[in-house]
Design a protein around this motif. Structure first.
Motif, PDB file in Angstrom:
ATOM      1  N   ASN A  32     -24.240 120.942 -67.529  1.00 41.22           N
ATOM      2  CA  ASN A  32     -23.980 121.637 -66.391  1.00 41.22           C
ATOM      3  C   ASN A  32     -22.523 121.884 -65.972  1.00 41.22           C
ATOM      4  O   ASN A  32     -21.990 122.809 -65.444  1.00 41.22           O
ATOM      5  N   ALA A  33     -21.783 120.815 -66.438  1.00 45.27           N
ATOM      6  CA  ALA A  33     -20.530 120.657 -65.831  1.00 45.27           C
ATOM      7  C   ALA A  33     -19.875 119.436 -66.418  1.00 45.27           C
ATOM      8  O   ALA A  33     -20.532 118.669 -66.845  1.00 45.27           O
ATOM      9  N   MET A  34     -18.469 119.536 -66.755  1.00 45.58           N
ATOM     10  CA  MET A  34     -18.063 118.472 -67.415  1.00 45.58           C
ATOM     11  C   MET A  34     -16.563 118.118 -66.327  1.00 45.58           C
ATOM     12  O   MET A  34     -16.220 118.996 -65.999  1.00 45.58           O
ATOM     13  N   GLY A  35     -16.165 116.762 -66.510  1.00 42.52           N
ATOM     14  CA  GLY A  35     -15.065 116.660 -65.633  1.00 42.52           C
ATOM     15  C   GLY A  35     -13.942 115.633 -66.315  1.00 42.52           C
ATOM     16  O   GLY A  35     -14.578 114.725 -67.174  1.00 42.52           O
ATOM     17  N   TRP A  36     -13.226 115.473 -65.700  1.00 48.15           N
ATOM     18  CA  TRP A  36     -12.165 114.239 -65.925  1.00 48.15           C
ATOM     19  C   TRP A  36     -12.112 113.430 -64.852  1.00 48.15           C
ATOM     20  O   TRP A  36     -11.564 113.781 -63.503  1.00 48.15           O
ATOM     21  N   TYR A  37     -11.971 112.016 -64.920  1.00 50.83           N
ATOM     22  CA  TYR A  37     -11.861 111.078 -63.750  1.00 50.83           C
ATOM     23  C   TYR A  37     -10.940 110.038 -64.059  1.00 50.83           C
ATOM     24  O   TYR A  37     -10.754 110.065 -65.330  1.00 50.83           O
ATOM     25  N   ARG A  38      -9.987 109.333 -63.234  1.00 47.75           N
ATOM     26  CA  ARG A  38      -9.107 108.405 -63.652  1.00 47.75           C
ATOM     27  C   ARG A  38      -9.261 107.347 -62.954  1.00 47.75           C
ATOM     28  O   ARG A  38      -9.720 107.292 -61.662  1.00 47.75           O
ATOM     29  N   GLN A  39      -8.963 106.101 -63.291  1.00 44.25           N
ATOM     30  CA  GLN A  39      -9.047 104.825 -62.547  1.00 44.25           C
ATOM     31  C   GLN A  39      -7.896 104.160 -62.855  1.00 44.25           C
ATOM     32  O   GLN A  39      -7.543 103.850 -63.999  1.00 44.25           O
ATOM     33  N   ALA A  40      -6.775 103.896 -61.967  1.00 49.57           N
ATOM     34  CA  ALA A  40      -5.653 103.149 -61.969  1.00 49.57           C
ATOM     35  C   ALA A  40      -5.965 101.635 -61.767  1.00 49.57           C
ATOM     36  O   ALA A  40      -6.764 101.326 -60.953  1.00 49.57           O
ATOM     37  N   PRO A  41      -5.213 100.763 -62.053  1.00 51.37           N
ATOM     38  CA  PRO A  41      -5.426  99.409 -61.818  1.00 51.37           C
ATOM     39  C   PRO A  41      -5.459  99.312 -60.154  1.00 51.37           C
ATOM     40  O   PRO A  41      -4.594  99.562 -59.377  1.00 51.37           O
ATOM     41  N   GLY A  42      -6.422  98.342 -59.747  1.00 49.57           N
ATOM     42  CA  GLY A  42      -6.726  98.022 -58.282  1.00 49.57           C
ATOM     43  C   GLY A  42      -7.135  99.228 -57.608  1.00 49.57           C
ATOM     44  O   GLY A  42      -7.203  99.088 -56.413  1.00 49.57           O
ATOM     45  N   LYS A  43      -7.411 100.425 -58.034  1.00 45.06           N
ATOM     46  CA  LYS A  43      -7.890 101.775 -57.331  1.00 45.06           C
ATOM     47  C   LYS A  43      -9.106 102.129 -57.724  1.00 45.06           C
ATOM     48  O   LYS A  43      -9.550 101.702 -58.652  1.00 45.06           O
ATOM     49  N   GLN A  44      -9.852 103.126 -56.886  1.00 49.51           N
ATOM     50  CA  GLN A  44     -11.245 103.693 -57.130  1.00 49.51           C
ATOM     51  C   GLN A  44     -11.252 104.501 -58.018  1.00 49.51           C
ATOM     52  O   GLN A  44      -9.928 105.309 -58.147  1.00 49.51           O
ATOM     53  N   ARG A  45     -12.128 104.815 -58.974  1.00 48.17           N
ATOM     54  CA  ARG A  45     -12.093 106.059 -59.726  1.00 48.17           C
ATOM     55  C   ARG A  45     -12.178 107.199 -58.986  1.00 48.17           C
ATOM     56  O   ARG A  45     -12.772 107.224 -58.067  1.00 48.17           O
ATOM     57  N   GLU A  46     -11.368 108.281 -59.494  1.00 52.75           N
ATOM     58  CA  GLU A  46     -11.176 109.463 -58.622  1.00 52.75           C
ATOM     59  C   GLU A  46     -11.476 110.710 -59.547  1.00 52.75           C
ATOM     60  O   GLU A  46     -11.093 110.667 -60.764  1.00 52.75           O
ATOM     61  N   LEU A  47     -11.699 111.772 -58.828  1.00 49.36           N
ATOM     62  CA  LEU A  47     -11.855 112.887 -59.615  1.00 49.36           C
ATOM     63  C   LEU A  47     -10.350 113.669 -60.085  1.00 49.36           C
ATOM     64  O   LEU A  47      -9.589 113.728 -59.081  1.00 49.36           O
ATOM     65  N   VAL A  48     -10.270 114.037 -61.055  1.00 50.19           N
ATOM     66  CA  VAL A  48      -9.222 114.650 -61.598  1.00 50.19           C
ATOM     67  C   VAL A  48      -9.364 116.146 -61.572  1.00 50.19           C
ATOM     68  O   VAL A  48      -8.550 116.941 -60.985  1.00 50.19           O
ATOM     69  N   ALA A  49     -10.463 116.569 -62.335  1.00 50.55           N
ATOM     70  CA  ALA A  49     -10.644 118.150 -62.477  1.00 50.55           C
ATOM     71  C   ALA A  49     -12.050 118.144 -63.001  1.00 50.55           C
ATOM     72  O   ALA A  49     -12.567 117.379 -63.970  1.00 50.55           O
ATOM     73  N   ALA A  50     -12.739 119.310 -62.752  1.00 51.94           N
ATOM     74  CA  ALA A  50     -14.214 119.292 -63.208  1.00 51.94           C
ATOM     75  C   ALA A  50     -14.273 121.168 -63.508  1.00 51.94           C
ATOM     76  O   ALA A  50     -13.501 122.037 -62.801  1.00 51.94           O
ATOM     77  N   ILE A  51     -15.281 121.407 -64.481  1.00 51.18           N
ATOM     78  CA  ILE A  51     -15.529 122.707 -64.838  1.00 51.18           C
ATOM     79  C   ILE A  51     -16.839 122.798 -64.942  1.00 51.18           C
ATOM     80  O   ILE A  51     -17.627 121.900 -65.872  1.00 51.18           O
ATOM     81  N   THR A  52     -17.578 123.729 -64.639  1.00 52.62           N
ATOM     82  CA  THR A  52     -18.908 124.008 -64.644  1.00 52.62           C
ATOM     83  C   THR A  52     -19.167 124.906 -65.896  1.00 52.62           C
ATOM     84  O   THR A  52     -18.190 125.558 -66.556  1.00 52.62           O
ATOM     85  N   SER A  53     -20.370 125.082 -66.258  1.00 53.67           N
ATOM     86  CA  SER A  53     -20.837 125.711 -67.510  1.00 53.67           C
ATOM     87  C   SER A  53     -20.361 127.304 -67.247  1.00 53.67           C
ATOM     88  O   SER A  53     -20.098 128.042 -68.215  1.00 53.67           O
TER      89      SER A  53
END
Length: 115
Positions: A32-53
């Motif tokens: 249904n959708a794919m996305g990229w998240y990122r997590q830097a040291p000491g930080k929470q994982r966050e959404l970078v970008a997402a795209i639906t089908s």
């Protein structure tokens, strides 16, 4: 079993570019959708970008104008083109794929922006 395989991370200088890829298998997996998240040291994982089908796209404010997400539905693959990279973009980047019931994650790929 659904698997996400990421590639394209690495070390790049500030202002440089990288392209991440995420391939989902098996090909019968309906996404249904794919996305990229990122997590830097000491930080929470966050959404970078997402795209639906259907092609609807969402970006984090911090990457708008610099990153571009795209997908190839025929290959169950998503891409993240990252331009004008900054040291604050340094993180482990994770691919994410949402099916009808479950959500899957890749193993992560390191992106380091440093001179």
């Amino acid at each position: 079993q659904v698997q996400l395989v990421e590639s394209g991370g690495g070390l790049v200088q500030p202002g440089g570019s990288l392209r991440l890829s995420c391939a989902a298998s098996p090909s019968s997996f309906s996404i249904n959708a794919m996305g990229w998240y990122r997590q830097a040291p000491g930080k929470q994982r966050e959404l970078v970008a997402a795209i639906t089908s259907a092609g609807t796209i969402n970006y984090a404010d911090s990457v708008k104008g610099r990153f571009t997400i795209s997908n190839d539905n025929t290959k169950n693959t998503a891409y993240l083109q990252m331009n004008s990279l900054k040291p604050e973009d340094t993180a482990v980047y994770y691919c994410n794929a949402k099916g009808f019931i479950f959500t899957y994650w890749g193993q992560g790929t390191q992106v380091t922006v440093s001179s």
